[in-house]
Design an enzyme around this catalytic site. Sequence first.
Site, mmCIF file in Angstrom:
data_model
loop_
_atom_site.group_PDB
_atom_site.id
_atom_site.type_symbol
_atom_site.label_atom_id
_atom_site.label_comp_id
_atom_site.label_asym_id
_atom_site.label_seq_id
_atom_site.Cartn_x
_atom_site.Cartn_y
_atom_site.Cartn_z
ATOM 1 N N HIS A 131 0.859 -1.191 0.000
ATOM 2 C CA HIS A 131 0.000 0.000 0.000
ATOM 3 C C HIS A 131 0.892 1.238 0.000
ATOM 4 O O HIS A 131 1.562 1.532 0.990
ATOM 5 C CB HIS A 131 -0.913 -0.003 1.225
ATOM 6 C CG HIS A 131 -2.078 0.932 1.107
ATOM 7 N ND1 HIS A 131 -3.355 0.528 1.381
ATOM 8 C CD2 HIS A 131 -2.167 2.230 0.747
ATOM 9 C CE1 HIS A 131 -4.190 1.543 1.200
ATOM 10 N NE2 HIS A 131 -3.476 2.597 0.824
ATOM 11 N N LEU A 132 0.889 1.926 -1.108
ATOM 12 C CA LEU A 132 1.711 3.120 -1.284
ATOM 13 C C LEU A 132 1.441 4.135 -0.178
ATOM 14 O O LEU A 132 0.291 4.346 0.211
ATOM 15 C CB LEU A 132 1.373 3.746 -2.647
ATOM 16 C CG LEU A 132 2.193 4.968 -3.029
ATOM 17 C CD1 LEU A 132 3.549 4.521 -3.545
ATOM 18 C CD2 LEU A 132 1.466 5.769 -4.085
ATOM 19 N N HIS A 133 2.490 4.758 0.304
ATOM 20 C CA HIS A 133 2.365 5.835 1.284
ATOM 21 C C HIS A 133 3.595 6.727 1.189
ATOM 22 O O HIS A 133 4.710 6.248 1.074
ATOM 23 C CB HIS A 133 2.182 5.286 2.704
ATOM 24 C CG HIS A 133 3.230 4.312 3.123
ATOM 25 N ND1 HIS A 133 3.255 3.004 2.676
ATOM 26 C CD2 HIS A 133 4.291 4.456 3.950
ATOM 27 C CE1 HIS A 133 4.294 2.376 3.218
ATOM 28 N NE2 HIS A 133 4.939 3.246 3.993
ATOM 29 N N GLN A 134 3.349 8.024 1.192
ATOM 30 C CA GLN A 134 4.444 8.997 1.113
ATOM 31 C C GLN A 134 4.758 9.519 2.509
ATOM 32 O O GLN A 134 3.864 9.924 3.240
ATOM 33 C CB GLN A 134 4.072 10.161 0.202
ATOM 34 C CG GLN A 134 5.170 11.218 0.155
ATOM 35 C CD GLN A 134 5.120 12.025 -1.096
ATOM 36 O OE1 GLN A 134 5.679 11.623 -2.095
ATOM 37 N NE2 GLN A 134 4.446 13.149 -1.052
#
Length: 174
Positions: A131-134
């Site tokens: 799950h992409l997260h910045q």
Amino acid sequence: MPGAGSGAPGSPDGLDRLWTPHRMAYIKGGSPAQGCPFDRAPHLPDEESLVVARGKVVYAVLNLYPYNLGHLLICPYRHVADYTDLTDEETVEVASFTQEAMRTVRRVSGAHGFNIGLNQGSVAGAGIAAHLHQHVVPRFGGDANFMPIVGQTKVLPQLLTDTRVLLAEAWGDS
């Protein structure tokens, strides 16, 4: 002591160890028993999940394992792993939330700078690669003091729940 410092398995090297076996699920590319925390967080009360702000397609949440006080993660609601798979709408809102996170953290804590980035994939250091997260990590003059360098300890002067309240109340005040 035989083998000390020799690099033999189990030989002392002078470093303390913090054992975090619960993180092995992330390292192996799986997810914890409770499922993806970034899928779960938006369905919980903000106080429990540490969500600071919600947008149309992304949200901002405090990192449970912060590098510094105010370390935020900008996450799409949609379970997507790769930055190139974000929709145009998600890409725009990730960028605008990153800007607002910086403004808010500066107002609340007086951060001197920021580290901003994506760890794309587990080999790049993503703890939750599915799950992409910045990351939006506030930096302060002198924040790399003796504690993490010599003491191998990170000192955070405020509870995450208190930080969440301050940031959530200040979000969007620019």
